[in-house]
Design a protein around this motif. Structure first.
Motif, PDB file in Angstrom:
ATOM      1  N   ILE A  56       0.837  -1.202   0.000  1.00  0.00           N
ATOM      2  CA  ILE A  56       0.000   0.000   0.000  1.00  0.00           C
ATOM      3  C   ILE A  56       0.870   1.251   0.000  1.00  0.00           C
ATOM      4  O   ILE A  56       1.784   1.386   0.823  1.00  0.00           O
ATOM      5  N   GLU A  57       0.595   2.164  -0.911  1.00  0.00           N
ATOM      6  CA  GLU A  57       1.346   3.414  -1.002  1.00  0.00           C
ATOM      7  C   GLU A  57       0.941   4.355   0.132  1.00  0.00           C
ATOM      8  O   GLU A  57      -0.215   4.352   0.578  1.00  0.00           O
ATOM      9  N   THR A  58       1.892   5.144   0.589  1.00  0.00           N
ATOM     10  CA  THR A  58       1.581   6.106   1.655  1.00  0.00           C
ATOM     11  C   THR A  58       0.493   7.089   1.214  1.00  0.00           C
ATOM     12  O   THR A  58      -0.281   7.580   2.036  1.00  0.00           O
ATOM     13  N   SER A  59       0.419   7.353  -0.070  1.00  0.00           N
ATOM     14  CA  SER A  59      -0.574   8.297  -0.605  1.00  0.00           C
ATOM     15  C   SER A  59      -1.995   7.748  -0.502  1.00  0.00           C
ATOM     16  O   SER A  59      -2.965   8.481  -0.740  1.00  0.00           O
ATOM     17  N   ALA A  60      -2.136   6.470  -0.148  1.00  0.00           N
ATOM     18  CA  ALA A  60      -3.475   5.877  -0.030  1.00  0.00           C
ATOM     19  C   ALA A  60      -4.301   6.551   1.060  1.00  0.00           C
ATOM     20  O   ALA A  60      -5.534   6.453   1.067  1.00  0.00           O
ATOM     21  N   LEU A 100       7.354  -5.477   9.208  1.00  0.00           N
ATOM     22  CA  LEU A 100       6.111  -4.704   9.270  1.00  0.00           C
ATOM     23  C   LEU A 100       6.249  -3.433  10.101  1.00  0.00           C
ATOM     24  O   LEU A 100       5.571  -2.440   9.840  1.00  0.00           O
ATOM     25  N   LEU A 101       7.131  -3.434  11.102  1.00  0.00           N
ATOM     26  CA  LEU A 101       7.366  -2.210  11.863  1.00  0.00           C
ATOM     27  C   LEU A 101       7.978  -1.145  10.958  1.00  0.00           C
ATOM     28  O   LEU A 101       7.654   0.041  11.077  1.00  0.00           O
ATOM     29  N   SER A 102       8.825  -1.560  10.039  1.00  0.00           N
ATOM     30  CA  SER A 102       9.426  -0.618   9.086  1.00  0.00           C
ATOM     31  C   SER A 102       8.385  -0.057   8.140  1.00  0.00           C
ATOM     32  O   SER A 102       8.497   1.090   7.679  1.00  0.00           O
ATOM     33  N   GLU A 103       7.348  -0.842   7.842  1.00  0.00           N
ATOM     34  CA  GLU A 103       6.262  -0.338   6.990  1.00  0.00           C
ATOM     35  C   GLU A 103       5.464   0.739   7.725  1.00  0.00           C
ATOM     36  O   GLU A 103       5.065   1.737   7.135  1.00  0.00           O
ATOM     37  N   PHE A 104       5.253   0.534   9.007  1.00  0.00           N
ATOM     38  CA  PHE A 104       4.605   1.562   9.830  1.00  0.00           C
ATOM     39  C   PHE A 104       5.457   2.825   9.832  1.00  0.00           C
ATOM     40  O   PHE A 104       4.951   3.944   9.702  1.00  0.00           O
ATOM     41  N   GLU A 109       7.051   8.561   8.358  1.00  0.00           N
ATOM     42  CA  GLU A 109       7.993   9.466   7.686  1.00  0.00           C
ATOM     43  C   GLU A 109       7.300  10.325   6.640  1.00  0.00           C
ATOM     44  O   GLU A 109       7.677  11.489   6.433  1.00  0.00           O
ATOM     45  N   TYR A 110       6.291   9.813   6.006  1.00  0.00           N
ATOM     46  CA  TYR A 110       5.591  10.577   4.963  1.00  0.00           C
ATOM     47  C   TYR A 110       4.586  11.562   5.550  1.00  0.00           C
ATOM     48  O   TYR A 110       4.536  12.730   5.140  1.00  0.00           O
ATOM     49  N   TRP A 111       3.795  11.113   6.529  1.00  0.00           N
ATOM     50  CA  TRP A 111       2.706  11.944   7.032  1.00  0.00           C
ATOM     51  C   TRP A 111       3.075  12.761   8.269  1.00  0.00           C
ATOM     52  O   TRP A 111       2.390  13.728   8.596  1.00  0.00           O
ATOM     53  N   LEU A 112       4.121  12.391   8.971  1.00  0.00           N
ATOM     54  CA  LEU A 112       4.565  13.107  10.171  1.00  0.00           C
ATOM     55  C   LEU A 112       3.410  13.382  11.142  1.00  0.00           C
ATOM     56  O   LEU A 112       3.089  14.542  11.444  1.00  0.00           O
ATOM     57  N   PRO A 113       2.780  12.337  11.650  1.00  0.00           N
ATOM     58  CA  PRO A 113       1.689  12.560  12.610  1.00  0.00           C
ATOM     59  C   PRO A 113       2.218  13.265  13.858  1.00  0.00           C
ATOM     60  O   PRO A 113       3.396  13.162  14.206  1.00  0.00           O
ATOM     61  N   ARG A 136      16.308   0.798  14.302  1.00  0.00           N
ATOM     62  CA  ARG A 136      16.048   1.575  13.082  1.00  0.00           C
ATOM     63  C   ARG A 136      14.808   2.448  13.252  1.00  0.00           C
ATOM     64  O   ARG A 136      14.770   3.583  12.778  1.00  0.00           O
ATOM     65  N   PHE A 137      13.828   1.899  13.957  1.00  0.00           N
ATOM     66  CA  PHE A 137      12.590   2.657  14.176  1.00  0.00           C
ATOM     67  C   PHE A 137      12.846   3.875  15.069  1.00  0.00           C
ATOM     68  O   PHE A 137      12.436   4.994  14.750  1.00  0.00           O
ATOM     69  N   THR A 138      13.537   3.670  16.196  1.00  0.00           N
ATOM     70  CA  THR A 138      13.790   4.796  17.105  1.00  0.00           C
ATOM     71  C   THR A 138      14.788   5.797  16.500  1.00  0.00           C
ATOM     72  O   THR A 138      14.677   7.000  16.745  1.00  0.00           O
TER      73      THR A 138
END
Length: 283
Positions: A56-60, A100-104, A109-113, A136-138
């Motif tokens: 799934i693309e981040t733009s979804a 899957l954590l990297s996918e989160f 990184e794209y949306w910066l919640p 890598r996540f932190t």
């Protein structure tokens, strides 16, 4: 009011918790079809994306949230915990769920919640094989200038009658701030929550039956042998309390896994409820 989008949402348990505290649930994402239909029923009007997050693309999310948003946004996620749990004696190096954590992270990184809430098993940050996954996540959170804290929370400390520990990470970006993880623990509670106070009021039902007024109060159909095993199991007891002729062949001379076929104690928390807790042989 804070908007919430729920990754690896399942049927929406985390979303329900946020909603009960006044948060606005925008939608969820999960690959499971049954979870999708349940989430939509529990949160009518919300958006749901059913699919594998890796495809799934981040733009979804563009039709659901905006980078020029007016309200704070929170991303919550609990990626499958099986690759990191201590319950698994052998954890394959190539378990594809590790990524899957990297996918989160990719969506963060794209949306910066403005806020992030991550939940998983304590092994996420401890098991040597998973160290790089969490690091890598932190590291990414630091690079994106998030303030964060993480730690382990006992379910019984927040009122859940279960011997269970969960790993929690909370993060905030920009002008927003966070409180330490231990702030969420109910330090005013002086007693441990028990099985009795949680389920004693449920009406008795027969094996294979259910309750017409409580939709999810149902029981599996059980064989005569297993019904007799239940009758022979005292409160807090297990298969060791049965006569030899009632025991399964694999347990005749085996002393391990004593929690299987176990019965809960009324005045104590339940043991950890795992994925297979709905099977009688799992207790």
């Amino acid at each position: 009011m804070i908007d919430v989008f729920d990754f690896f949402s399942g049927c929406g348990g985390t979303s329900l918790g946020f909603q009960r505290k006044g948060f606005n649930i925008l939608g969820g994402l999960d690959f499971d079809r049954d979870c999708a239909s349940t989430f939509v029923k529990n949160f009518p009007g919300c958006h749901f994306i059913q699919g594998d997050i890796r495809t799934i693309e981040t733009s979804a999310l563009s039709g659901i949230i905006s980078k020029q948003r007016e309200k704070p946004l929170l991303f919550c996620g609990c990626a499958p915990c099986q690759p990191f749990t201590k319950q698994r004696r052998i954890i394959p190096e190539n378990d594809e769920r590790r990524s899957l954590l990297s996918e989160f992270q990719r969506f963060i990184e794209y949306w910066l919640p403005d806020y992030i809430f991550l939940e998983n098993v304590p092994g996420l940050q401890k098991i040597k094989k998973s160290d790089q996954v969490f690091k890598r996540f932190t590291d990414a959170l630091k690079k994106l200038e998030y303030k964060f804290d993480y730690g382990t929370v006992k379910a019984s400390d927040i009122g859940v009658p279960q011997v269970r520990q969960r790993f929690i990470l909370i993060a905030a970006r920009g002008a927003y701030s966070i409180l330490p993880i231990d702030h969420i623990i109910n330090k005013n509670r002086t007693t441990v929550p028990t099985v009795r106070e949680c389920i004693e009021d449920l009406p008795p039902i027969p094996a294979g039956g259910g309750c017409p007024t409580i939709p999810n109060h149902v029981s599996a159909t059980l064989s005569t042998l297993n019904l007799n095993r239940i009758k022979l199991t005292p409160e807090g007891g297990d298969r060791r309390d049965w006569p030899d002729e009632m025991k399964a062949g694999c347990h005749q001379n085996y002393k391990g896994h004593t929690d299987v076929y176990g019965r809960m104690k009324w005045d104590a928390p339940a043991s950890t409820l795992t994925t297979r807790c709905i099977s009688y042989s799992n207790g």
